[in-house]
Write a protein that holds these residues in place. Structure first.
Motif, short mmCIF file in Angstrom:
data_model
loop_
_atom_site.label_atom_id
_atom_site.label_comp_id
_atom_site.label_asym_id
_atom_site.label_seq_id
_atom_site.Cartn_x
_atom_site.Cartn_y
_atom_site.Cartn_z
N GLU A 176 0.70 -1.20 -0.05
CA GLU A 176 -0.02 -0.17 0.07
C GLU A 176 0.81 1.33 -0.01
O GLU A 176 0.49 2.24 -0.68
CB GLU A 176 -0.98 -0.04 1.44
CG GLU A 176 -2.13 -1.00 1.00
CD GLU A 176 -2.94 -1.03 2.35
OE1 GLU A 176 -3.40 0.08 2.84
OE2 GLU A 176 -3.14 -2.19 2.63
N ALA A 177 1.89 1.15 0.83
CA ALA A 177 2.78 2.33 0.74
C ALA A 177 3.55 2.56 -0.41
O ALA A 177 3.47 3.78 -0.90
CB ALA A 177 3.86 2.11 2.03
N ALA A 178 3.69 1.59 -1.24
CA ALA A 178 4.36 1.61 -2.35
C ALA A 178 3.34 2.25 -3.50
O ALA A 178 3.86 3.19 -3.94
CB ALA A 178 5.04 0.45 -3.02
N ARG A 179 1.95 1.92 -3.29
CA ARG A 179 1.27 2.26 -4.18
C ARG A 179 0.98 3.84 -4.05
O ARG A 179 0.83 4.45 -4.83
CB ARG A 179 -0.19 1.43 -3.98
CG ARG A 179 -0.54 0.95 -5.30
CD ARG A 179 -1.69 -0.17 -4.86
NE ARG A 179 -1.22 -1.26 -4.62
CZ ARG A 179 -2.00 -2.31 -4.20
NH1 ARG A 179 -3.21 -1.86 -3.58
NH2 ARG A 179 -1.27 -3.62 -3.85
N MET A 180 1.01 4.11 -2.66
CA MET A 180 0.83 5.55 -2.28
C MET A 180 1.90 6.38 -3.17
O MET A 180 1.79 7.53 -3.43
CB MET A 180 0.65 5.83 -0.99
CG MET A 180 -0.23 4.96 -0.36
SD MET A 180 -1.54 6.26 0.38
CE MET A 180 -2.15 5.56 1.79
N ASP A 181 2.98 5.96 -2.89
CA ASP A 181 4.34 6.48 -3.70
C ASP A 181 4.29 6.43 -5.14
O ASP A 181 5.18 6.93 -5.63
CB ASP A 181 5.45 6.06 -3.08
CG ASP A 181 5.65 6.50 -1.55
OD1 ASP A 181 4.92 7.17 -1.16
OD2 ASP A 181 6.53 5.65 -1.17
N GLY A 182 3.13 5.81 -5.65
CA GLY A 182 3.08 5.70 -7.32
C GLY A 182 3.59 4.97 -8.00
O GLY A 182 3.70 5.09 -9.20
N ALA A 183 3.92 3.75 -7.05
CA ALA A 183 4.42 2.76 -7.87
C ALA A 183 3.62 1.81 -8.61
O ALA A 183 2.30 1.75 -8.36
CB ALA A 183 5.24 1.70 -6.89
N LYS A 233 3.87 -3.17 -11.94
CA LYS A 233 4.97 -3.74 -12.24
C LYS A 233 6.14 -3.47 -11.35
O LYS A 233 7.03 -4.40 -11.09
CB LYS A 233 5.33 -3.49 -13.83
CG LYS A 233 6.35 -4.42 -14.62
CD LYS A 233 6.77 -3.57 -15.88
CE LYS A 233 7.96 -3.58 -16.22
NZ LYS A 233 8.50 -2.84 -17.31
N GLU A 234 6.25 -2.34 -10.99
CA GLU A 234 7.30 -2.04 -10.23
C GLU A 234 7.22 -2.53 -8.76
O GLU A 234 8.21 -3.14 -8.28
CB GLU A 234 7.40 -0.51 -10.00
CG GLU A 234 7.97 0.28 -11.18
CD GLU A 234 7.82 1.78 -11.11
OE1 GLU A 234 8.31 2.50 -11.72
OE2 GLU A 234 6.78 2.42 -10.61
N GLU A 235 5.89 -2.59 -8.41
CA GLU A 235 5.59 -3.27 -7.17
C GLU A 235 6.15 -4.52 -7.08
O GLU A 235 6.83 -5.02 -6.05
CB GLU A 235 4.09 -3.34 -7.13
CG GLU A 235 3.53 -2.94 -5.74
CD GLU A 235 2.02 -2.79 -5.99
OE1 GLU A 235 1.47 -3.95 -5.73
OE2 GLU A 235 1.29 -1.86 -6.11
N ILE A 236 5.84 -5.32 -8.19
CA ILE A 236 6.09 -6.80 -8.13
C ILE A 236 7.79 -7.03 -8.32
O ILE A 236 8.51 -7.56 -7.63
CB ILE A 236 5.67 -7.45 -9.31
CG1 ILE A 236 4.13 -7.58 -9.17
CG2 ILE A 236 6.08 -9.11 -9.39
CD1 ILE A 236 3.30 -8.23 -10.22
#
Lengths: 276, 288
Positions: free
Chosen positions: A172-179, A182-185
């Motif tokens: 979730e944190a990564a998503r908030m930072d706009g990841a 693909k980047e997430e994985i």
């Protein structure tokens, strides 16, 4: 607070533990030692421990007479292939169960486990018959698939317990930072999942390498791995302890080394996460 | 958090694993069930039709059945007893402070990684051989007549070999459990003057109960189907024919598929009874 331990007590512990450890390890040690003896030395009474003429002859003879390398190669293909195939199928499954759990996740996991409990002998003939019908008796690919199916529940379970430890908040944190997904994985999940996947690969490679029901019953010559090769020594002619030892040492050495790396995972993998 | 979209994706990701396991379970299982109701002798006339529960009755009433059940119980029970008792003692020992703990651990765990055919053959020949085996040398050194292990005490010999293989597993799991024991509780008991045996019985053993149960259940499932160890040592002779081995012989050696399949159904039911208990424990753990 650590308990104060007297040196005397520690010496006693150490002595007893080492003696027991060596007794338990002795059959393996003895096999390795015997593999370097001549056949006469191998059965000498009183037994020879280190004071014999070390020779590599047995290893050469075993390879020459039985084409050991072919069995080794079969073991590598069967154990490696079934593990890789299993991982390919299990990673997405374990992944979705760990990160998108539903009401049925638990039931599916337990059901998968229950397939592992199916006694092999109960389905021996059907599998045997299917292999004959498909013309894949004594075929490496057939064993790759069968061993994959046998170990798949363990692979899914191990991966699931590892994946579940990856905190969802990080995503979730990564998503908030706009990841992006693909980047997430790629940058977040994969690095965290790799150790778990590696342990799973290791343990399942070991289990597949040592599997000795299907490999004995479904192979003859072409696809026979080391388990079957060693079993062919059960009705020997003449002197053979040293050669049996050489063949055995070669069959178990790679796994002993891998096994020592996987001690911790062994508990988690074989208790389905019930003991960690 | 999970959207409809991600749920669909999750289902798709799970599908291959569920599908292959479903096929793996259902196809052979239904074939075994089918065969178990038929008179099926591949080498002597093939499939001769439906015979009702004949195979089930014949499998149970054959003279080999009860001995094989006894042997199975004896072997599984013996191995469980040895591995659990020694496993607890070893786990407690390995938990003590000592030098070279890591190395001792490795030595103790090693047998688990030896493939079953190797350990069976090494024990059979290099240790239990009545002329050249190490144990017979040892017996002679003390002036005793060597034991012909695999024909005089065959069941015990197999228990010994398989226990050697499984002791590491029990030890490792029990050690993990011992290490999670709250040492302050033990210290408090020690200070209150509780003798070691009482500390063991009242603190350590209850703490280990869950791990012991798991060891017993998992080992039972694996031990019910030991095969290679019997295959290369006695070949089921001298009263070492377990239920698994009996079924194997019926199916592949005497090629009586109907009868063997009926045996297989019994084996599956037996394993499921054990599995039910195990799954309950594992399932509880999932909720936690």
């Amino acid at each position: 607070m650590a308990r104060a331990v007297t040196t005397q007590r520690k010496v006693l512990n150490t002595t007893i533990a080492w003696i027991i450890g060596l007794v338990i390890f002795f059959p393996i040690l003895w096999t390795i030692l015997t593999s370097f003896k001549t056949e006469a030395e191998a059965i000498a009474n009183p037994p020879l421990f280190l004071n014999f003429d070390w020779t590599l002859e047995n290893y050469a003879v075993v390879q020459e007479r039985s084409n050991y390398m072919r069995f080794l190669w079969n073991s590598v293909i069967i154990a490696g292939g079934s593990t890789l195939l299993g991982i390919l199928i299990a990673v997405p499954a374990a992944w979705s169960m760990a990160f998108v759990p539903s009401k049925r996740t638990k039931d599916i996991l337990l059901w998968m486990l229950s397939t592992k409990m199916l006694p092999a002998v109960g389905v021996l003939y059907p599998i045997y018959l299917i292999c004959i019908e498909l013309g894949v008796l004594d075929n490496r690919l057939a064993l790759v698939v069968i061993l994959m199916l046998i170990n798949l529940p363990i692979i899914v379970w191990m991966l699931y317990t590892y994946f579940r430890e990856i905190p969802g908040e990080i995503l979730e944190a990564a998503r908030m930072d706009g990841a992006s997904l693909k980047e997430e994985i790629l940058y977040i999940l994969t690095p965290m999942a790799v150790p778990g996947i590696a342990s799973t690969v290791l343990l399942n490679f070991i289990l597949a390498w040592n599997e000795a029901f299907w490999t004995l019953n479904l192979t003859a010559v072409d696809a026979a791995p080391l388990t079957a090769f060693i079993a062919s020594y059960s009705s020997p002619e003449g002197l053979f302890f040293a050669k049996l030892s050489a063949a055995s040492t070669m069959a178990i050495a790679p796994i002993l080394i891998l096994g020592w790396f996987s001690q911790k995972q062994l508990v988690r993998g074989l208790t389905f996460g019930a003991v960690k | 958090m999970a959207t409809q979209h991600s749920r669909t994706a999750a289902r798709i990701m799970m599908a291959p694993a569920v599908f292959v396991l479903l096929v793996w379970m259902l196809v052979p299982l239904s074939m075994t069930l089918w065969f178990s109701f038929r008179q099926y002798l591949p080498l002597r006339g093939g499939d001769q039709g439906f015979v009702g529960f004949d195979n089930f009755v014949r499998f149970i009433s054959s003279s080999a059945f009860w001995p094989s059940v006894q042997t199975t119980l004896f072997i599984v029970g013996g191995i469980l007893l040895i591995t659990v008792v020694l496993g607890i003692l070893l786990a407690l020992l390995l938990d003590q402070p000592m030098w070279g703990q890591g190395v001792v651990r490795i030595l103790v765990i090693a047998p688990f990684f030896v493939m079953p055919t190797v350990s069976a053959l090494v024990w059979k020949n290099m240790f239990m051989d009545p002329t050249n085996g190490l144990l017979s040398h040892l017996w002679r050194a003390f002036g005793a007549d060597p034991v012909v292990w695999l024909s005089d005490v065959p069941t015990f010999s197999i228990i010994l070999i398989v226990s050697w293989q499984w002791l590491p597993f029990a030890t490792l799991i029990l050690l993990t459990a011992v290490q999670s024991l709250d040492s302050e509780q033990l210290e408090a008991a020690e200070m209150d003057g509780a003798p070691p045996l009482r500390r063991f019985a009242e603190i350590i053993l209850p703490h280990l109960a869950r791990a012991i149960t798991i060891v017993v259940l998992i080992q039972t499932i694996f031990l019910l189907s030991i095969f290679a160890e019997i295959f290369v040592t006695t070949g089921g002779a001298f009263g070492t024919r377990t239920l698994t081995y009996l079924i194997y012989q019926r199916v592949l050696e005497s090629q009586n598929v109907g009868l063997g399949s009926a045996g297989g159904v019994y084996a599956i039911i037996l394993a499921n009874i054990v599995a039910l208990f195990l799954m309950r424990i594992v399932g509880k753990n999932l909720d936690a």
